[in-house]
Enzyme design. Structure first.
Site, PDB file in Angstrom:
ATOM      1  N   CYS A 192       0.744  -1.201   0.110  1.00 30.54           N
ATOM      2  CA  CYS A 192      -0.037   0.070  -0.086  1.00 30.54           C
ATOM      3  C   CYS A 192       0.853   1.299   0.019  1.00 30.54           C
ATOM      4  O   CYS A 192       1.952   1.231   0.423  1.00 30.54           O
ATOM      5  CB  CYS A 192      -0.962   0.165   1.091  1.00 30.54           C
ATOM      6  SG  CYS A 192      -0.246   0.247   2.870  1.00 30.54           S
ATOM      7  N   ASN A 193       0.278   2.394  -0.572  1.00 31.33           N
ATOM      8  CA  ASN A 193       0.901   3.762  -0.285  1.00 31.33           C
ATOM      9  C   ASN A 193       0.982   4.013   1.230  1.00 31.33           C
ATOM     10  O   ASN A 193       0.288   3.716   1.955  1.00 31.33           O
ATOM     11  CB  ASN A 193       0.038   4.515  -1.240  1.00 31.33           C
ATOM     12  CG  ASN A 193       0.859   6.050  -1.158  1.00 31.33           C
ATOM     13  OD1 ASN A 193       0.498   7.100  -0.308  1.00 31.33           O
ATOM     14  ND2 ASN A 193       1.559   6.134  -2.061  1.00 31.33           N
ATOM     15  N   SER A 194       2.157   4.741   1.394  1.00 34.20           N
ATOM     16  CA  SER A 194       2.270   5.315   2.767  1.00 34.20           C
ATOM     17  C   SER A 194       1.025   5.876   3.562  1.00 34.20           C
ATOM     18  O   SER A 194       1.002   6.112   4.579  1.00 34.20           O
ATOM     19  CB  SER A 194       3.643   6.212   2.895  1.00 34.20           C
ATOM     20  OG  SER A 194       3.279   7.422   2.173  1.00 34.20           O
ATOM     21  N   SER A 195       0.304   6.623   2.587  1.00 34.60           N
ATOM     22  CA  SER A 195      -0.704   7.340   2.988  1.00 34.60           C
ATOM     23  C   SER A 195      -1.769   6.333   3.754  1.00 34.60           C
ATOM     24  O   SER A 195      -2.585   6.911   4.713  1.00 34.60           O
ATOM     25  CB  SER A 195      -1.360   8.481   1.932  1.00 34.60           C
ATOM     26  OG  SER A 195      -1.822   7.172   0.855  1.00 34.60           O
TER      27      SER A 195
END
Ligand code: PLP
Length: 500
Positions: free
Chosen positions: A191-194
């Site tokens: 997943c994206n860090s966000s």
């Protein structure tokens, strides 16, 4: 500043922007400044007296521009694209010219209604199921958030509220704080860090489940994680599926994750921040098979759809879930009663205030038309495939996985250390800009088609720049290898000569 000075200032700024784009290839993609460069040249205090706009613009050129990383240069291949187009810039200008805050219908009816219209247009273009659209018979609808990060957090907060209400309704003796402490969110380790950050901000444990060898979170993995947690007295609450991971642009199978979530009554959100834009082309919609199981879906027109930051398009199947979470009343906000079809958007987002973002989406959709946007996506994908072909033809280079959308990942067969060195050397030379990724435990370089002005010749330029650096590295490798057994040295020489 009076309106005449505004006309002059703004026209000069527009000329500057057009010249900047026309000549963008003459600049190195990365700036040649040291940290703190601007702090040194800027005055320590804000000016006491008003200044001439001409001086402001000239300082912009002299001091600000040299410190810019040129995201719209066709040699910028890092991260994912950030959208920009003249149509969007004008939309933004109009929005700033009006300067309204559209938190309720009454606070600027057109601001709300254009958002409803453009989100319905875009939802239809993407082929989203009817239920997500505001023009459907149900309570679904779209809202423009500031970023995909916000959309993921909004989804988490809504899922949390919904789960707590449901459990308290079933058993009013439960303690709300205790329920909240047991809630768990799930996504993949790709997943994206966000997404991970949404767990931190929303105080919910976020499990990063292991993706399969192709970077996809599988239904069985998710089901097993639910079972493990339920066994321990925890409560599965929120799942974020990734359509187009940041690392390799992999697509989680929604048709596997969806039934697992629906059976457990868990909110399923889709982060399609970058790749979701491709669904405007019907040939890519198979990648969102299972979308009917989803509760919320988010794509960033500000990434791959030529709209300038910030414009993140989020749809939900049930707008009441948002309203139930975010509705806080005050007497000064008490204007006419609106409906789910003409929403008070302040209940659909985290902040109270909101800009007229729909204007730039509207100008882009109208000036390009659906066909223009599809051409943009298809052209960028074909440029990525062209780059992959050039890289694959060089037998010192491995392209893997297969290029996906506008992203190509590659590495050198000589190993992670040399691949890393290649990226470092290229970054130092500032002619092309890429960032690192990893695939199956190997260090990769990510090459993304970003700028809307990218042409085939630009890809040739970028590839030749990369290739020249590989040549240099290869000869250095051979030099080093003369110190080690002759047989290995010969291998390296053969390899480099073959690919020159
Ligand atoms: N999700 C994915 C897959 C992304 O690639 C990115 C950024 O590149 C984000 C989320 C974050 O987007 P935003 O900056 O709009 O929050």
């Amino acid at each position: 500043m009076n309106s005449q000075q505004f006309r002059e200032f703004a026209k000069a700024a527009i000329d500057l922007i057009a010249d900047y784009m026309d000549n963008i290839r003459t600049r190195d993609v990365l700036p040649s400044v040291e940290p703190g460069y601007l702090l040194k040249v800027m005055p320590e205090e804000a000016p006491e007296e008003p200044e001439e706009w001409k001086n402001v613009l000239s300082d912009f050129t002299q001091d600000i521009l040299p410190g810019i990383t040129h995201w719209h240069s066709p040699r910028f291949h890092a991260f994912y694209p950030t959208g920009s187009s003249y149509a969007s810039i004008v939309g933004n200008l109009l929005s700033d010219g009006l300067g309204v805050i559209g938190f309720s219908w009454m606070s600027s009816p057109a601001c709300t209604e254009l958002e409803v219209v453009t989100m319905n247009w875009l939802g239809k273009l993407l082929g989203l199921p009817e239920q997500f659209l505001n023009c459907s018979t149900g309570p679904g609808g779209g809202v423009i958030q500031g970023s995909a990060s916000e959309a993921t957090l909004v989804g988490l907060l809504v899922a949390k509220e919904k789960t707590v209400r449901k459990l308290l309704k079933m058993n009013p003796n439960l303690d709300e704080g205790e329920i909240k402490a047991k809630l768990v969110a799930y996504t993949s380790d790709q997943c994206n860090s966000s997404v991970e950050k949404a767990g931190l901000l929303g105080s919910m444990k976020m499990r990063l489940l292991k993706a399969d060898a192709d970077g996809r979170l599988r239904g069985d993995t998710l089901k097993k994680a639910f079972e493990e947690d339920i066994e321990q007295g925890l409560i599965p609450c929120y799942v974020i599926a990734n359509l187009g991971t940041t690392g390799t642009c992999a697509f989680d199978p929604l048709h596997e994750l969806g039934p697992v979530c629906n059976a457990a009554g868990v909110w399923l959100h889709v982060d399609a921040a970058y790749a979701g834009a491709a669904f405007i082309c019907p040939e890519y919609r198979h990648l969102m098979k299972g979308i009917e199981f989803v509760d919320s879906f988010d794509v960033n027109p500000h990434k791959w759809m030529l709209v300038n930051f910030d414009c993140s398009a989020m749809w939900v199947k049930n707008g009441y879930d948002l309203i139930n979470t975010f509705d806080v009343q005050r007497i000064y906000l008490d204007d006419i009663k609106t409906t789910i079809k003409i929403p008070d958007y302040r209940h659909w987002q985290m902040p109270l205030g909101r800009r007229f973002r729909a204007l730039k989406l509207w100008t882009v959709l109208r000036i390009y038309g659906a066909e223009g946007l599809r051409n943009h996506i298809r052209n960028q994908i074909s440029l990525a495939q062209y780059f992959a072909k050039l890289a694959r033809a060089d037998n010192r280079v491995v392209v893997e996985p297969e290029s996906s959308m506008g992203l190509v990942c590659f590495r050198l067969i000589d190993g992670d250390k040399v691949t890393k060195k290649l990226l470092e050397n290229l970054t130092e030379k500032k002619k092309v800009y890429m960032v690192a990724g990893s695939y199956r435990g190997r260090y990769m370089i990510r090459f993304v088609i970003c700028s809307r002005v990218t042409k085939k010749e630009d890809i040739d330029y970028s590839w030749n720049t990369i290739k020249e650096e590989i040549n240099v590295l290869c000869s250095e490798e051979i030099h080093t290898k003369t110190q080690i057994p002759a047989i290995q040295h010969l291998d390296a020489v053969k390899l480099c000569e073959k690919s020159k």
